[in-house]
Design a protein around this motif. Structure first.
Motif, short mmCIF file in Angstrom:
data_model
loop_
_atom_site.label_atom_id
_atom_site.label_comp_id
_atom_site.label_asym_id
_atom_site.label_seq_id
_atom_site.Cartn_x
_atom_site.Cartn_y
_atom_site.Cartn_z
N ALA A 31 0.84 -1.21 0.00
CA ALA A 31 0.00 0.00 0.00
C ALA A 31 0.87 1.25 0.00
O ALA A 31 0.60 2.22 -0.71
N TYR A 32 1.92 1.23 0.81
CA TYR A 32 2.82 2.39 0.87
C TYR A 32 3.46 2.64 -0.49
O TYR A 32 3.51 3.77 -0.98
N MET A 33 3.96 1.56 -1.11
CA MET A 33 4.62 1.71 -2.42
C MET A 33 3.63 2.21 -3.46
O MET A 33 3.97 3.04 -4.31
N PHE A 34 2.38 1.71 -3.39
CA PHE A 34 1.37 2.13 -4.35
C PHE A 34 1.08 3.62 -4.23
O PHE A 34 1.08 4.36 -5.21
N PHE A 35 0.84 4.08 -3.00
CA PHE A 35 0.48 5.48 -2.82
C PHE A 35 1.67 6.40 -3.02
O PHE A 35 1.54 7.52 -3.50
N ALA A 36 2.87 5.90 -2.66
CA ALA A 36 4.07 6.71 -2.90
C ALA A 36 4.26 6.90 -4.39
O ALA A 36 4.59 7.98 -4.87
N SER A 37 4.02 5.80 -5.14
CA SER A 37 4.10 5.89 -6.59
C SER A 37 3.06 6.84 -7.13
O SER A 37 3.32 7.63 -8.03
N GLY A 38 1.86 6.81 -6.55
CA GLY A 38 0.78 7.70 -6.99
C GLY A 38 1.14 9.14 -6.79
O GLY A 38 0.86 9.99 -7.64
N VAL A 39 1.75 9.46 -5.67
CA VAL A 39 2.13 10.84 -5.39
C VAL A 39 3.12 11.33 -6.43
O VAL A 39 3.03 12.43 -6.96
N ASN A 40 4.09 10.44 -6.76
CA ASN A 40 5.10 10.84 -7.74
C ASN A 40 4.49 11.04 -9.12
O ASN A 40 4.86 11.95 -9.85
N ASN A 41 3.53 10.17 -9.48
CA ASN A 41 2.97 10.23 -10.82
C ASN A 41 1.90 11.29 -10.99
O ASN A 41 1.68 11.80 -12.07
N PHE A 42 1.21 11.64 -9.90
CA PHE A 42 0.07 12.52 -10.02
C PHE A 42 0.22 13.79 -9.18
O PHE A 42 -0.75 14.46 -8.89
N ALA A 43 1.46 14.10 -8.77
CA ALA A 43 1.68 15.24 -7.90
C ALA A 43 1.44 16.56 -8.61
O ALA A 43 1.19 17.57 -7.96
N LYS A 44 1.50 16.55 -9.94
CA LYS A 44 1.31 17.80 -10.69
C LYS A 44 0.26 17.63 -11.78
O LYS A 44 0.21 16.62 -12.47
N LEU A 45 -0.56 18.66 -11.89
CA LEU A 45 -1.55 18.70 -12.96
C LEU A 45 -0.87 19.25 -14.20
O LEU A 45 -0.12 20.23 -14.13
N ASP A 46 -1.15 18.65 -15.34
CA ASP A 46 -0.47 19.04 -16.58
C ASP A 46 -0.70 20.51 -16.92
O ASP A 46 -1.79 21.06 -16.71
N THR A 47 0.33 21.13 -17.48
CA THR A 47 0.21 22.47 -18.05
C THR A 47 -0.19 22.32 -19.51
O THR A 47 0.53 21.71 -20.30
N VAL A 48 -1.34 22.87 -19.88
CA VAL A 48 -1.83 22.73 -21.26
C VAL A 48 -1.83 24.08 -22.01
O VAL A 48 -2.23 24.15 -23.17
#
Length: 218
Positions: free
Chosen positions: A20-37
């Motif tokens: 669970a920790y690895m999953f959410f840590a990965s999520g934070v890294n992947n989704f920490a920023k909203l794309d600039t369009v």
């Protein structure tokens, strides 16, 4: 057999939290920023707020921007969706503001709309700014999207502008297209896609603030 079961249970109890920790840590890294369009949204340093004794600035604010144009009476129904699904959930966030652009001649409609907005809860972070037709079009075009204003110079779509006046969204949405905005007419879209994206950008700035404060204290 009992010992083997015990080992299995202990292994699960150990592995699951780690997974669970690895999953959410990965999520934070992947989704920490909203794309600039889009970049450099054309705004003035400040605009005078309609019916409020204050100036509205986009700099250093996360702005939820809508264009009601000369159609406030119709588009306000969509804006109520925005208030219920987004504004009321995140109004406590310090640097978040909601800005609706209207054309001249909408004073009565705006006043009525403002009174309706505050009927159920405060809307002190929701501002209306009045631009003429040319200014309204210039601001909308500076978003550089594939959307257009209707004959009333208004839109049912709402945009997320970050503190640096960049347009945020998704470079690749679920259907593969680029998402520039969110349709206020769709309660489902506000509740799902926009709600998720607002969460992401607010979390992004919270993390940045925590990091800044940590670095300052070290």
């Amino acid at each position: 057999m009992k010992i083997q079961k015990k080992h299995i249970v202990l292994s699960i109890l150990f592995i699951l939290p780690l997974f669970a920790y690895m999953f959410f840590a990965s999520g934070v890294n992947n989704f920490a920023k909203l794309d600039t369009v889009g970049e450099n949204v054309l705004t003035n340093d400040s605009y005078k707020s309609v019916f409020k004794d204050s100036l509205v600035t986009f700099q250093d604010k996360i702005t939820i921007l809508s264009f009601l144009g000369a159609d406030v009476d119709t588009k306000k129904a969509y804006a109520f969706n925005l208030k219920e699904k987004i504004y009321d959930r995140y109004k406590e966030f310090k640097d978040l503001q909601f800005v609706s652009v209207v054309l001249p001649g909408q004073a009565t409609e705006v006043k009525s709309f403002m009174e309706a907005l505050i009927y159920t809860s405060k809307a002190d972070k929701w501002f209306f700014i009045e631009l003429n037709n040319q200014q309204n079009q210039q601001l909308f075009k500076s978003l550089k999207t594939d959307l257009i204003l209707d004959k009333f110079q208004s839109s049912s779509h709402v945009f997320i502008i970050d503190k640096d006046r960049d347009l945020r969204g998704r470079l690749e949405d679920e259907d593969g297209s680029k998402r520039y905005a969110y349709d206020m007419a769709s309660v489902a879209e506000l509740s799902d896609e926009m709600n998720d994206d607002v969460k992401v950008i607010l979390a992004e700035y919270r993390l940045a603030l925590k990091k800044y404060n940590k670095d300052e204290n070290e």
